[in-house]
Scaffold this motif. Structure first.
Motif, PDB file in Angstrom:
ATOM      1  N   ALA A   1       0.738  -1.300  -0.015  1.00  0.00           N
ATOM      2  CA  ALA A   1      -0.105   0.057  -0.125  1.00  0.00           C
ATOM      3  C   ALA A   1       0.729   1.497  -0.059  1.00  0.00           C
ATOM      4  O   ALA A   1       0.360   2.202  -0.688  1.00  0.00           O
ATOM      5  N   ARG A   2       2.069   1.191   0.863  1.00  0.00           N
ATOM      6  CA  ARG A   2       2.897   2.340   0.819  1.00  0.00           C
ATOM      7  C   ARG A   2       3.511   2.664  -0.682  1.00  0.00           C
ATOM      8  O   ARG A   2       3.328   3.872  -0.948  1.00  0.00           O
ATOM      9  N   VAL A   3       3.783   1.989  -1.188  1.00  0.00           N
ATOM     10  CA  VAL A   3       4.295   1.913  -2.666  1.00  0.00           C
ATOM     11  C   VAL A   3       3.457   2.185  -3.618  1.00  0.00           C
ATOM     12  O   VAL A   3       3.618   3.087  -4.262  1.00  0.00           O
ATOM     13  N   TYR A   4       2.356   1.624  -3.503  1.00  0.00           N
ATOM     14  CA  TYR A   4       1.098   1.930  -4.329  1.00  0.00           C
ATOM     15  C   TYR A   4       0.857   3.123  -4.243  1.00  0.00           C
ATOM     16  O   TYR A   4       0.698   4.189  -5.338  1.00  0.00           O
ATOM     17  N   TYR A   5       0.213   3.559  -3.172  1.00  0.00           N
ATOM     18  CA  TYR A   5      -0.461   4.876  -2.866  1.00  0.00           C
ATOM     19  C   TYR A   5       0.588   6.175  -3.259  1.00  0.00           C
ATOM     20  O   TYR A   5       0.106   7.156  -3.315  1.00  0.00           O
ATOM     21  N   GLY A   6       1.876   5.701  -2.690  1.00  0.00           N
ATOM     22  CA  GLY A   6       3.049   6.806  -2.794  1.00  0.00           C
ATOM     23  C   GLY A   6       3.101   7.102  -4.371  1.00  0.00           C
ATOM     24  O   GLY A   6       3.226   8.310  -4.609  1.00  0.00           O
ATOM     25  N   ARG A   7       2.930   6.262  -5.203  1.00  0.00           N
ATOM     26  CA  ARG A   7       2.888   6.563  -6.744  1.00  0.00           C
ATOM     27  C   ARG A   7       1.492   7.060  -7.278  1.00  0.00           C
ATOM     28  O   ARG A   7       1.521   7.707  -8.621  1.00  0.00           O
TER      29      ARG A   7
END
Length: 122
Positions: free
Chosen positions: A17-23
């Protein structure tokens, strides 16, 4: 896509979630599940990679590519795409104008190499 999401493919949900929502900040709190999106993006990227390695040959000469200037909005959407001029003075003028516009919309500027340009329609 593979280089971005494959490292978190088997990671805990909060890391995905951190990686996906960061982008993809615009999809936060919309009901889009990062775990499903990461899996879907990786599947699509791997299918594309498989197609390019087993399908017909793609142009790969430097002459087949052109440089394009892309202005992104603050939420990483494409705002404007322009072909980079051949003349140095025109390139400098275009770069300065693009940076001014990006600053106005709190966006960013990137120059990319591509065979042609296809911009999304709104």
């Amino acid at each position: 896509m593979i280089s971005i999401y494959a490292p978190v493919e088997f990671a805990p949900v909060h890391d995905k979630a951190r990686v996906y929502y960061g982008r993809n900040q615009h999809q936060r709190d919309t009901g889009v599940k990062a775990t499903e999106e990461v899996a879907k993006l990786l599947d699509q990227a791997r299918a594309t990679l498989a197609d390019t390695t087993t399908g017909p040959a793609r142009p790969s000469r430097i002459e087949d590519f052109r440089r394009y200037l892309v202005i992104f909005t603050s939420d990483e959407r494409i705002f404007l795409v322009r072909r980079v001029p051949e003349e140095e003075a025109e390139r400098q003028e275009q770069a300065a104008a693009a940076q001014r516009r990006a600053d106005q919309i709190r966006g960013s500027v990137l120059v990319v190499a591509a065979r042609d340009v296809a911009t999304p329609t709104n």
